[in-house]
Scaffold this active site. Structure first.
Site, PDB file in Angstrom:
ATOM      1  N   VAL A   1      -8.933 -14.800 -22.998  1.00 24.85           N
ATOM      2  CA  VAL A   1      -7.846 -15.338 -23.822  1.00 24.85           C
ATOM      3  C   VAL A   1      -7.277 -14.256 -24.734  1.00 24.85           C
ATOM      4  O   VAL A   1      -6.070 -14.144 -24.904  1.00 24.85           O
ATOM      5  CB  VAL A   1      -8.316 -16.562 -24.643  1.00 24.85           C
TER       6      VAL A   1
ATOM      7  N   CYS B   1     -14.342 -16.730 -21.101  1.00 27.03           N
ATOM      8  CA  CYS B   1     -12.956 -17.107 -21.395  1.00 27.03           C
ATOM      9  C   CYS B   1     -12.471 -16.505 -22.713  1.00 27.03           C
ATOM     10  O   CYS B   1     -11.292 -16.266 -22.888  1.00 27.03           O
ATOM     11  CB  CYS B   1     -12.755 -18.608 -21.356  1.00 27.03           C
TER      12      CYS B   1
END
Lengths: 501, 477
Positions: A151, A147
């Site tokens: 991001v 992630c």
């Protein structure tokens, strides 16, 4: 000398008294209070509160996308899963898969830290490729993301191009990549995205299609399933290739040395996959994107699911294969069907009318529901944390197709704490789930049959197929003998303590 | 340079040859022959606590693992929220075996996976409002929880959420402490920073909030024992028999209240120096509480440690300490008598974290075994300084070792036993090298204290001497 470990040690009086003394400093809630709350959590009132929660997730039965991507990548020969992002994630994927398969699991990380959060992960990726190639000499890097990389929005394609331009890795080494954000979907979607990326990378469609059939297992953690499918296809004389074959990678032979790449789909085979006559995926929900790609780009017939769990699903699978290849289902497999059905007939009195709670991945659940219905078992609570509307519809249609499905209710996006409430307010006889479902076993006393992923606390179950007719026999074995074990326990001091059943 | 050191250096150079030049130079600083005297100078100083090289397959974890997995996770009466996407909490769910007494899901929450399961919209719009709601829902469903910790995962820090503000607001609204922990996985270079961050969050939000009703001169706190397989209990038993009163567990089988009242201790006893020296130093500075490192692995170190701890107290404790040693020594001798003949002369390679790379050396020596190589996943300079004197000259030391290095060193050093973690375990099984997990005690334990040593001895024996290793047929090459 008798040596006592944790199993016995802490039950003795000295320790029990010590625990009692410790409470002075802990100042725990009173035992009355604890008992009261415990009883309250078993009530209808608590269930309503529990089901009313909107944001909190408790004991979910799902993992994140890159785990599925890593599993998928491991199924290809000489392939090193390459995880772009924080290094802890790769450590977690490796330990998680190792605990299930009891096998070494290689995967590298680009070890992004705070500076990469500011400047992007390009340098990490360049150095990561260079080091990993020098040390582990893969034939292919299968790149996925955590992630963190998602991001900050790292451009994987551009980074990989640069790695090759700068000579960090040879330009010809395959480097398929997939975006696998852990804040969307689950491990099954990560599997799908990685597989699609790998297939797309190798798309080199020749003028003619050949006679072969591609097989995709989906996010399936039973090495026994892969072996069983291969065995059946060999018996049928089918020219097949498994796309992502984890069987020899995650159930490798012990030859006295550590072989990092002990098997998997050969890359040469992978190159031919686009020319196959058709692709058959044994799971639907973990191959949605891949299927779309195969249909649209390869122009191939793509058949997805249901997982060949139970008699009817296995028949369907074999018939599809037969239709696609013109190969007949041989007598030997027909005899296996007969043995599997015989086992079900013999054991039906112990399954008929039994109420089941089930928790797991969508495709697995659909297969298990159908199998239980075939045996007269009653799926009651069906919890699918990573299930969507489409799954819900399918599961409901399946339940509606049988008298034994009439009490079944499907819960998508719910977790094992929801299931706990369901099992207290509407008890069942048996529970099917992964190792973490043992907390439900402990709380509710419902016997647990371990099917799914992860299974950490029992050994070797993943070596036994749950698909095909052999899978039927294994399922019957686990379910019926769990019932019989429980009957012994329940009848131990009664007249019903039977020897013959 | 002495011969033993040179010999080891040669092996190191050979193994590092395959690396790209820059990485080789960097890795060379992390792998050294041991020099217990310090005479060899910087050539034998292991470099540590710096970034892992990308792509080498480091075995290290992240700050979240250090906070949620190690320091905070075992605190049993608090709900630890894995704040962010679903994976981190899933993969660290009840994997560390921090045993505890309590009713799970009612007054204890250690073996639960509680998460905010971030979705795309939380990344885009931020997760603070969701976090508020989650705190309320936790209070609703788990009314006996004594507090909530917010264990941040990577995205939380990247999207700029203000979990501190939410925690403050919710602490007031719910009437229980809600502790924000900034342990996003990308912070620092390993789990180590997560330990530090977790220590600091306890310091800032929990410590010194409670008083003891009565104090005694013998009040101690047990720091840096995570009760893996019951380690802290086996330790507490000894301390109580010595006449000490253990007022707090950090953090195995620990509670929020124990953490809060720790500054009432007269002495802090620290086992895992790496993960909790921070809080000890703080309590020393702020409250003048002395702290002492001890080692409860194997009888030699246990006797030594009991006497060292007793030396901080009066004759009453000192006498009882001797009585405890006298009571257990015959039993320990019997354990050694039984197992030493089966293990004598066996050589051991370790690669672990925290305190174990040095703390278990003595326990192996009690069994006649010798540690020929060891290293830390996430150690710092002070860990290595504590390690050099424990080992012979020329012993191989590696920091943040890679699977490639471990395999190559294994081929060259031919250990009879390797102690490391789950990620290494099955590669060693394939190599046919006896292996024990030395993080989780391979699902056994306890290994601490007098009750732990017999289990340790039994386990090492069963693995070193198991007949299955001999069944492995090595492929002809």
């Amino acid at each position: 000398m008798k040596i006592k470990d944790h199993m016995e040690l802490f039950q003795n009086r000295q320790y029990q008294e010590m625990f009692e003394r410790k409470r002075e400093f802990e100042r725990p809630c009173s035992q009355d209070e604890v008992r009261e709350v415990m009883e309250w959590t078993k009530t209808e009132e608590y269930k309503e509160k529990n089901f009313a929660r909107e944001a909190l997730v408790i004991n979910p039965a799902k993992a994140c996308q890159p785990l599925g991507a890593v599993l998928c990548a491991l199924g290809f020969e000489g392939t090193l899963p390459f995880v772009h992002g924080s290094q802890g994630c790769a450590a977690y994927f490796r330990s998680h898969l190792s605990r299930h398969f009891k096998e070494p699991v290689p995967a590298v990380s680009t070890s992004m830290t705070e500076d990469a959060a500011v400047f992007g992960g390009l340098n990490n990726m360049l150095e990561g490729f260079e080091n990993a190639y020098a040390l582990y000499r893969p034939e292919m890097f299968a790149v996925c993301t955590t992630c963190m990389a998602e991001v900050i929005g790292d451009d994987l394609g551009a980074f990989i191009r640069q790695a090759k331009d700068k000579g960090k890795i040879p330009p010809e080494i395959p480097t398929p990549f997939a975006h696998t954000p852990s804040f969307a979907g689950s491990h099954t979607n990560g599997y799908d995205s990685m597989l699609k990326a790998i297939l797309a990378y190798f798309t080199d469609k020749g003028p003619d299609s050949d006679e072969s059939v591609n097989i995709i297992m989906g996010f399936d953690t039973y090495t026994g399933n892969v072996r069983e499918i291969k065995r059946m296809l060999q018996l049928m004389g089918v020219n097949y290739r498994i796309l992502s074959d984890i069987s020899d990678v995650l159930d490798s032979s012990n030859v006295g040395e550590y072989i990092m790449y002990p098997g998997g789909t050969p890359l040469e085979e992978l190159k031919r996959a686009a020319n196959a006559r058709a692709t058959v995926a044994l799971q639907r929900f973990s191959t949605e994107k891949t299927g779309e790609f195969i249909r649209e780009v390869w122009g191939q017939e793509f058949i997805a699911g249901p997982m060949p769990i139970g008699i009817e699903n296995t028949e369907r699978f074999l018939e599809e294969i037969s239709r696609l290849t013109g190969r007949e289902i041989p007598d030997e497999i027909e005899a296996e069907r007969g043995r599997a059905v015989d086992a079900m007939v013999d054991s039906h009195p112990y399954v008929h009318g039994k109420r089941f709670a089930l928790v797991g991945d969508p495709d697995l659940l659909l297969g298990l529901i159908r199998f239980l219905l075939e045996m007269g078992g009653e799926p009651v609570h069906i919890v699918c944390t990573n299930g969507d509307k489409k799954f819900e519809e399918e599961a409901n249609a399946l339940l509606g197709s049988s008298f034994h499905g009439r009490n079944g209710k499907v819960y998508i996006g719910k977790d094992m704490w929801h299931l706990r409430s369901l099992m207290f307010t509407e008890p069942v006889d048996l529970l099917i789930g992964n190792s973490y479902a043992k907390f439900l076993w402990r709380d509710t006393g419902t016997p647990l049959i371990r099917i799914g992923f992860p299974i950490f606390d029992r050994h070797h179950l993943h070596r036994y197929p749950i698909v095909g007719y052999q899978g039927v026999i294994n399922l019957v074995n686990w379910i019926v003998n769990t019932v019989l074990d429980e009957m012994d326990r329940a009848s131990v001091n009664t007249q019903s303590f039977d020897v013959i059943r | 340079m002495r011969a033993t050191i040179e010999r080891t250096q040669k092996i190191i150079d050979e193994v590092l040859e395959v690396y790209p030049e820059r990485t080789r130079k960097l890795r060379a600083k992390h792998i050294k022959p041991n020099d217990p005297t310090g005479e060899c100078g910087s050539a034998c100083q292991v470099r540590s606590n710096v970034k892992s090289r990308p792509g080498v397959m480091t075995i290290r974890g992240c700050a979240y693992a250090g906070s949620k997995g190690v320091v905070w996770g075992p605190v049993k009466d608090v709900v630890h929220l894995s704040h962010g996407p679903v994976g981190c909490g899933q993969y660290s769910w009840w994997s560390r075996r921090n045993y505890y007494n309590g009713i799970t899901g009612i007054d204890s929450f250690v073996t639960m996976h509680i998460t905010s399961d971030f979705q795309e919209k939380d990344i885009v719009f931020g997760g603070d409002r969701k976090l508020e709601q989650i705190c309320r829902e936790i209070k609703d469903l788990f009314p006996l929880a004594k507090g909530i910790t917010i264990q941040s995962e990577c995205p939380v820090g990247l999207i700029g959420d203000d979990i501190e503000a939410v925690a403050k607001k919710m602490t007031e609204e719910l009437g229980i402490p809600v502790v924000p922990v900034r342990c996003e996985g990308f912070r620092g270079v390993s789990q180590s920073l997560g330990h530090h961050i977790a220590n600091d969050s306890i310091r800032d939000h929990v410590l010194d909030r409670v008083d003891l009703e009565k104090s005694t001169p013998y009040d101690v706190a047990l720091i840096g024992d995570y009760n893996i397989g019951g380690d802290a209990w086996a330790t507490r038993k000894i301390l109580e028999e010595m006449g000490l009163r253990v007022i707090a567990h950090w953090t195995g089988d620990g509670t929020l209240r124990e953490l809060a009242l720790t500054p009432r201790a007269k002495l802090n006893l620290i086992h895992c120096y790496r993960s909790m020296n921070y809080i000890c130093r703080h309590m020393e500075e702020r409250y003048g509480i002395p702290w002492v490192e001890y080692n409860f692995f194997g009888p030699t170190k246990i006797y030594e440690s009991i006497r060292k701890i007793a030396s901080y107290f009066d004759d009453y404790i000192k006498e009882r300490a001797e009585a405890v040693i006298a009571k257990y020594k015959p039993w320990m001798d019997r354990v050694i008598e039984q197992y030493r003949p089966r293990l004598e002369g066996k050589i051991v390679m370790l690669y672990v974290g925290g305190l174990r790379p040095r703390h278990v050396i003595g326990a192996y020596e009690d069994l006649g075994m010798k540690v020929i190589a060891t290293g830390y996943e996430f150690g710092h300079k002070d860990d290595y300084q504590r390690t050099y004197p424990e080992l012979e000259e020329g012993t191989l030391l590696y920091d943040d070792a890679t699977p490639y290095e471990l395999e190559e060193f294994t081929k060259r050093l031919k250990p009879d036993l390797v102690g490391s973690g789950i990620k290494e375990k099955y590669a060693y099984h394939k190599m046919g090298v006896p292996f024990r997990q030395m993080h989780s005690w391979d699902y056994s334990g306890p290994y601490h204290g007098f009750d732990g040593f017999p289990v340790f001895a039994r386990d090492m024996d069963m693995t070193v001497n198991n007949p299955t290793w001999k069944l492995i047929r090595r492929k002809e090459r």
